[in-house]
Design an enzyme around this catalytic site. Structure first.
Site, short mmCIF file in Angstrom:
data_model
loop_
_atom_site.label_atom_id
_atom_site.label_comp_id
_atom_site.label_asym_id
_atom_site.label_seq_id
_atom_site.Cartn_x
_atom_site.Cartn_y
_atom_site.Cartn_z
N GLY A 196 -3.18 12.62 -20.42
CA GLY A 196 -4.69 13.11 -20.77
C GLY A 196 -4.53 14.55 -20.84
CG ASP A 247 -7.11 14.16 -12.15
OD1 ASP A 247 -6.28 13.60 -13.18
OD2 ASP A 247 -6.49 14.02 -10.80
NE ARG A 273 4.05 0.16 -22.27
CZ ARG A 273 5.11 0.16 -23.00
NH1 ARG A 273 5.70 -0.90 -22.89
NH2 ARG A 273 5.60 1.08 -23.47
CG ASN A 322 -2.58 1.54 -13.17
OD1 ASN A 322 -2.70 2.45 -12.24
ND2 ASN A 322 -1.93 1.67 -14.23
CB VAL A 377 -4.50 5.44 -22.75
CG1 VAL A 377 -3.12 5.86 -22.81
CG2 VAL A 377 -5.25 6.11 -23.70
CB SER A 378 -4.93 2.69 -17.65
OG SER A 378 -5.72 3.89 -17.61
CG ASN A 379 0.85 1.02 -19.76
OD1 ASN A 379 0.42 0.29 -20.65
ND2 ASN A 379 1.43 2.21 -20.08
CG ASP A 404 3.56 0.08 -29.12
OD1 ASP A 404 4.05 0.98 -28.51
OD2 ASP A 404 2.72 -0.78 -28.94
NE ARG A 441 6.93 5.82 -27.89
CZ ARG A 441 6.33 5.46 -26.51
NH1 ARG A 441 5.98 4.28 -26.17
NH2 ARG A 441 6.24 6.38 -25.49
CG HIS A 464 1.49 -0.91 -25.33
ND1 HIS A 464 2.09 -0.35 -26.11
CD2 HIS A 464 1.22 0.19 -24.37
CE1 HIS A 464 2.47 1.00 -26.04
NE2 HIS A 464 1.85 1.05 -24.47
#
Length: 308
Positions: free
Chosen positions: A12, A32, A88, A95, A118-120, A148, A151, A175
């Protein structure tokens, strides 16, 4: 242009930093649950403003969603990160509850927000937001493919011994370490197919290294990576905020595209001021189609663990 980033951890904070440095947003709110944490990160970042030449205002808040009101774009990075050896998918129990609560709180104060998840496990968390909110599907975007693909391009440039600016490539699918589908047949070096330069065996090694890119870093760092994920998110945010009409692979809700239904999974999309403005249909080889179907089955299995 107001952007909220929920979760002031490494990803973040990195995301907020890249957005600020690009200087296209008037305000970034970093939120947060840990008392004083976002405030401290925001203050530290603001003290780089004169050094990095940006005028974006970064504000930190502890769990006060009223301060996020009227956000144009919100990014959800909150949740527990991966530890070495974790998949993940193993993060889903904790989550899912966090993401559902965060999405609801964001929409309460910014009903027209465009949300980037974005959280997995990211594809499943994106699906959860679709199923538990009233946001239109073009305003719910999962960030996985952009990271990805970055990368993938890194590994391609490494194999080609070429500058990364010469290389283009894309990863679609889920993902996850097994679900990613690096499109080696579409990858190019300055418009020339990379298969001209690399053997099939070497290309397969590039694809496999790409798929375990996150796990490789988690093993080295002891936690999830943050620089590249933060940069990937900032790219999506900028494309939306600046109406760039850029193509990124993103997790989006499919209703027949790529022969898939009722699933969020990574496919190429055009991003602009309305969020996902077009799902781009690209030709896939039979092998790529099979991998995409296999990836979708894995995502659907994880979706089945949700308590909707």
């Amino acid at each position: 242009m107001k952007v909220t980033v929920v979760g002031a951890g490494a990803v973040g904070a990195s995301c907020a930093e890249y957005i600020a440095i690009k200087n296209f947003a008037s305000e970034v709110v970093l939120l947060d649950i840990k008392e004083g944490y976002a405030e401290g990160k925001a203050m530290d970042l603001m003290q780089t403003a004169s050094l990095n030449g940006f005028d974006t205002k970064i504000t930190g808040v502890t769990n006060d969603y009223s301060k996020t009101a009227n956000s144009d774009i919100a990014v959800i990075t909150s949740g527990i990160p991966r530890k070495p050896g974790m998949t993940r998918e193993e993060l889903i129990g904790i989550n899912a509850g966090i993401v559902k609560s965060v999405a609801s709180s964001l929409i309460e104060h910014s009903p027209n927000v465009t949300m980037i998840v974005v959280s997995n496990p990211m594809d499943t968390m994106t699906y959860l937001v679709h199923k538990t909110t009233n946001l239109p599907k073009n305003k719910i975007i999962g960030m996985g493919g952009a990271l990805d693909s970055a990368r993938f391009k890194y590994r391609l440039a490494e194999a080609l011994e070429a500058p990364i600016s010469d290389v283009d490539g894309m990863v679609i699918g889920g993902h996850s370490d097994v679900g990613m589908v690096p499109l080696t047949s579409h990858a190019t070096r300055n418009s020339i197919k990379v298969s001209t330069f690399l053997s099939e065996e070497r290309l397969q090694k590039v694809a496999e290294d790409t798929k375990v890119g996150g796990a490789t870093l988690t093993k080295l760092l002891g936690t999830s990576a943050w620089y590249a994920p933060g940069a990937a998110v900032s790219g999506l945010v900028q494309a939306i905020a600046c109406d760039q009409k850029k193509i990124f692979p993103c997790s989006t809700y499919l209703e027949g595209e790529y022969d898939l239904n009722d699933i969020c999974i990574g496919v190429p999309v055009v991003l602009g001021k309305d969020g996902i403005e077009q799902i781009v249909d690209i030709p896939l080889s039979d092998a790529e189609k099979a991998k995409m179907q296999e990836s979708a089955q894995g995502v659907s299995k994880t979706n089945g663990l949700l308590e909707l």
